[in-house]
Design an enzyme around this catalytic site. Sequence first.
Site, PDB file in Angstrom:
ATOM      1  N   GLU A 209       0.816  -1.248   0.086  1.00  0.00           N
ATOM      2  CA  GLU A 209       0.011  -0.078  -0.113  1.00  0.00           C
ATOM      3  C   GLU A 209       0.805   1.301  -0.016  1.00  0.00           C
ATOM      4  O   GLU A 209       0.616   2.243  -0.556  1.00  0.00           O
ATOM      5  CB  GLU A 209      -0.862  -0.054   1.047  1.00  0.00           C
ATOM      6  N   ASP A 275      -6.270  -6.870  10.149  1.00  0.00           N
ATOM      7  CA  ASP A 275      -7.232  -6.786  11.142  1.00  0.00           C
ATOM      8  C   ASP A 275      -6.894  -6.966  12.416  1.00  0.00           C
ATOM      9  O   ASP A 275      -7.241  -5.975  13.483  1.00  0.00           O
ATOM     10  CB  ASP A 275      -8.460  -7.328  10.961  1.00  0.00           C
TER      11      ASP A 275
END
Length: 333
Positions: A209, A275
Amino acid sequence: MVSIQRIEEIIKKFNDIRIAVIGDMMLDEYLIGKVNRISPEAPVPIVNIEKERFVLGGASNVANNLTSLGGKAYVYGVIGNDANGEKFVKELEVKNVNSDGIVKDDTRPTIIKSRVLSQGQQLLRLDWEKDTDISEDIQNKILENFEKNIENIDAVLLSDYNKGLLTNNLSKKVIEIVKKHNKRVMVDPKPQNFKNYVGATSMTPNRKEILDYFGMKKFTSEEQIAEKMAQLKEELKLDSVVLTRSEEGVSLFKTKHKRIPTVAREVYDVTGAGDTFISTFLLSICAGADLYEAGVIANMASGIVVAKIGTAAATQDEILEFYKDNDSILKSI
């Protein structure tokens, strides 16, 4: 080095922490069965389904991780006015996640990802979703639900899967509300939306990312990683940047670069590991951990879930057990 006593001190405080999770809510469906023959209609396996299970996915998996670790989670997001939405809310109730902030939208389906598995292997995935931006009306309903509960939370976690929930407008207004009330806001971003999160407390991109954001193919050195983390921190006016690097561990940057290596463990499934990391990291920060201590604890939690099949979560006891099993390695970090 972070001692076992210090880790126990931090994670015991998780039970008193309340986190709001705002993001793309999803439901993961697992269809599990056996393959005994190939279809006569096409060269594909026939799966005789023996078991079906639903688990929270996307931003709701962040909430699942928070409650699994002892924290209190409030979710804010969108589902469809459909049967899968009802299943989703039921799963939230099972996991003791507060669903008062969920808004139903008649114009889009509840996001569901169905995976067909046999003999431990994923054969197929089917996705039902609409990833256009949610309407201004839905945004306002979410903001209204969130702001009226802001005094009951300790921090906010924005979980971006680029499915249309965290629009530029919604993200900026959430950050404004959070800063007005002197709370922390941590972001798990997608590169195309990085600039939505100017002024957040911290951001946890993964290696791909941050490379995508800067238009790069790879990092050539640790110095370059530190340079780009510092640049991201400056551009987005963040307090810190936390870069998850898969098998290379985690990099932290506030005033200088610090790397935490991965603790070796067998990897079965990386689904949801990010997560788990951000959930554990934010809980640790709220519990009084510094950036390094939070990184070590979150790294352990991620190491636990990658050894499980499918979307999973860690517990306080598992973190302590993980430390004891790997104490010689962890003491050298």
